[in-house]
Design a protein around this motif. Structure first.
Motif, PDB file in Angstrom:
ATOM      1  N   PHE A   1       0.827  -1.203   0.000  1.00  0.00           N
ATOM      2  CA  PHE A   1       0.000   0.000   0.000  1.00  0.00           C
ATOM      3  C   PHE A   1       0.862   1.254   0.000  1.00  0.00           C
ATOM      4  O   PHE A   1       2.011   1.242   0.435  1.00  0.00           O
ATOM      5  N   THR A   2       0.262   2.353  -0.469  1.00  0.00           N
ATOM      6  CA  THR A   2       0.878   3.660  -0.301  1.00  0.00           C
ATOM      7  C   THR A   2       0.315   4.278   0.982  1.00  0.00           C
ATOM      8  O   THR A   2      -0.643   3.749   1.568  1.00  0.00           O
ATOM      9  N   ASP A   3       0.886   5.393   1.390  1.00  0.00           N
ATOM     10  CA  ASP A   3       0.388   6.068   2.599  1.00  0.00           C
ATOM     11  C   ASP A   3      -0.588   7.188   2.256  1.00  0.00           C
ATOM     12  O   ASP A   3      -0.887   8.035   3.096  1.00  0.00           O
TER      13      ASP A   3
ATOM     14  N   TRP B   1      -0.333  -2.898  14.952  1.00  0.00           N
ATOM     15  CA  TRP B   1       0.773  -3.717  14.439  1.00  0.00           C
ATOM     16  C   TRP B   1       1.615  -4.276  15.577  1.00  0.00           C
ATOM     17  O   TRP B   1       2.097  -5.400  15.501  1.00  0.00           O
ATOM     18  N   ASP B   2       1.763  -3.515  16.633  1.00  0.00           N
ATOM     19  CA  ASP B   2       2.573  -3.985  17.757  1.00  0.00           C
ATOM     20  C   ASP B   2       1.913  -5.135  18.503  1.00  0.00           C
ATOM     21  O   ASP B   2       2.581  -6.094  18.898  1.00  0.00           O
TER      22      ASP B   2
ATOM     23  N   ALA C   1      -0.426  -7.971  14.949  1.00  0.00           N
ATOM     24  CA  ALA C   1       0.049  -8.591  13.708  1.00  0.00           C
ATOM     25  C   ALA C   1       1.458  -8.158  13.329  1.00  0.00           C
ATOM     26  O   ALA C   1       1.694  -7.734  12.195  1.00  0.00           O
ATOM     27  N   PRO C   2       2.433  -8.280  14.236  1.00  0.00           N
ATOM     28  CA  PRO C   2       3.800  -7.896  13.852  1.00  0.00           C
ATOM     29  C   PRO C   2       4.350  -8.723  12.708  1.00  0.00           C
ATOM     30  O   PRO C   2       5.160  -8.242  11.914  1.00  0.00           O
ATOM     31  N   TRP C   3       3.884  -9.961  12.579  1.00  0.00           N
ATOM     32  CA  TRP C   3       4.377 -10.834  11.516  1.00  0.00           C
ATOM     33  C   TRP C   3       3.984 -10.332  10.129  1.00  0.00           C
ATOM     34  O   TRP C   3       4.717 -10.562   9.152  1.00  0.00           O
ATOM     35  N   VAL C   4       2.838  -9.638  10.031  1.00  0.00           N
ATOM     36  CA  VAL C   4       2.401  -9.114   8.738  1.00  0.00           C
ATOM     37  C   VAL C   4       3.353  -8.013   8.273  1.00  0.00           C
ATOM     38  O   VAL C   4       3.781  -7.983   7.114  1.00  0.00           O
ATOM     39  N   VAL C   5       3.694  -7.106   9.173  1.00  0.00           N
ATOM     40  CA  VAL C   5       4.602  -6.010   8.824  1.00  0.00           C
ATOM     41  C   VAL C   5       5.990  -6.543   8.494  1.00  0.00           C
ATOM     42  O   VAL C   5       6.680  -6.023   7.607  1.00  0.00           O
TER      43      VAL C   5
ATOM     44  N   PRO D   1       6.349  -4.905   4.642  1.00  0.00           N
ATOM     45  CA  PRO D   1       6.477  -3.649   5.398  1.00  0.00           C
ATOM     46  C   PRO D   1       5.473  -2.566   5.018  1.00  0.00           C
ATOM     47  O   PRO D   1       5.053  -1.786   5.884  1.00  0.00           O
ATOM     48  N   THR D   2       5.059  -2.497   3.741  1.00  0.00           N
ATOM     49  CA  THR D   2       4.156  -1.409   3.364  1.00  0.00           C
ATOM     50  C   THR D   2       2.718  -1.636   3.818  1.00  0.00           C
ATOM     51  O   THR D   2       1.877  -0.752   3.634  1.00  0.00           O
ATOM     52  N   THR D   3       2.427  -2.795   4.399  1.00  0.00           N
ATOM     53  CA  THR D   3       1.090  -2.950   4.987  1.00  0.00           C
ATOM     54  C   THR D   3       0.877  -1.911   6.084  1.00  0.00           C
ATOM     55  O   THR D   3      -0.257  -1.489   6.330  1.00  0.00           O
TER      56      THR D   3
END
Length: 205
Positions: free
Chosen positions: A16-18, A60-61, A64-68, A72-74
């Motif tokens: 994703f973009t921000d 995220w903390d 779902a830290p594993w997704v990031v 990383p752009t999630t």
């Protein structure tokens, strides 16, 4: 966008973009989930919407830290929605006079409709995102992270998260990833049974 085109474009986006989402776009996407069907019109679902940067960072903390770590752009997705199923709403609804299951026994249910209906609502969110020109990504919150997620956002025990959905603008020129890269989509002649199990072609009649 034509509905057939929305369906054709539906796939999980992991980059994703921000770019922020307009508030009215967020409102339309979230409102679409309320159109999901529900057994007995129980409407036993709720949605945790995270749009503020600090709320998303905490997600995220704790959830779902594993997704990031994998993509990383999630972290840049401007909207996170957690659909939650409320089983008790269904048990209570079907104990009302017009339904009559007074014992509220879960065993009466052939399948857990609270999860099915909440899943349908989740799909409406994903399809609505595509209709807005956005991308979406659904993933699970792992069991070992569930308690911390609940505590962080005050989610009551009677509500069960079925996963999380990221919504935002898709980063361009990203390769196809995940199982879609290594597995082909099965065709209708493999999965649709006509008139009898194992009959993959319509009978001539």
């Amino acid at each position: 966008m034509e509905f057939t085109e929305v369906i054709r474009r539906r796939r999980m986006v992991r980059h994703f973009t921000d770019q922020p989402l307009a508030p009215e776009v967020v409102d339309r996407i979230l409102a679409s989930a309320l159109r999901a069907p529900s057994a007995g019109f129980s409407q036993g679902y709720a949605f945790l919407s995270l749009t503020y940067a600090e709320d998303r960072a905490r997600f995220w903390d704790v959830a779902a830290p594993w997704v990031v770590e994998a993509w990383p752009t999630t972290r840049d997705a401007p909207l996170i929605v957690v659909p939650l199923a409320h089983k008790q709403a269904y048990l209570d609804r079907y104990a009302e006079p017009d339904k009559g299951w007074q014992d509220k026994a879960e065993a009466r249910w052939p399948v857990p409709y609270w999860y099915i209906d909440t899943g349908m609502a989740a799909l409406l969110l994903l399809l609505s995102a595509i209709d807005e020109g956005l991308g979406g990504f659904f993933f699970g919150i792992r069991p070992e992270q569930m308690a911390q997620f609940r505590a962080e956002y005050g989610v009551p025990d009677e509500y069960t998260p079925i996963g999380a959905i990221l919504i935002g603008y898709r980063a361009e020129e990203q390769p196809v990833e995940g199982s879609a890269k290594t597995r082909r989509r099965r065709g209708t002649d493999e999965v649709i049974h006509h008139g009898h199990w194992g009959r993959f072609k319509p009978s001539q009649g």
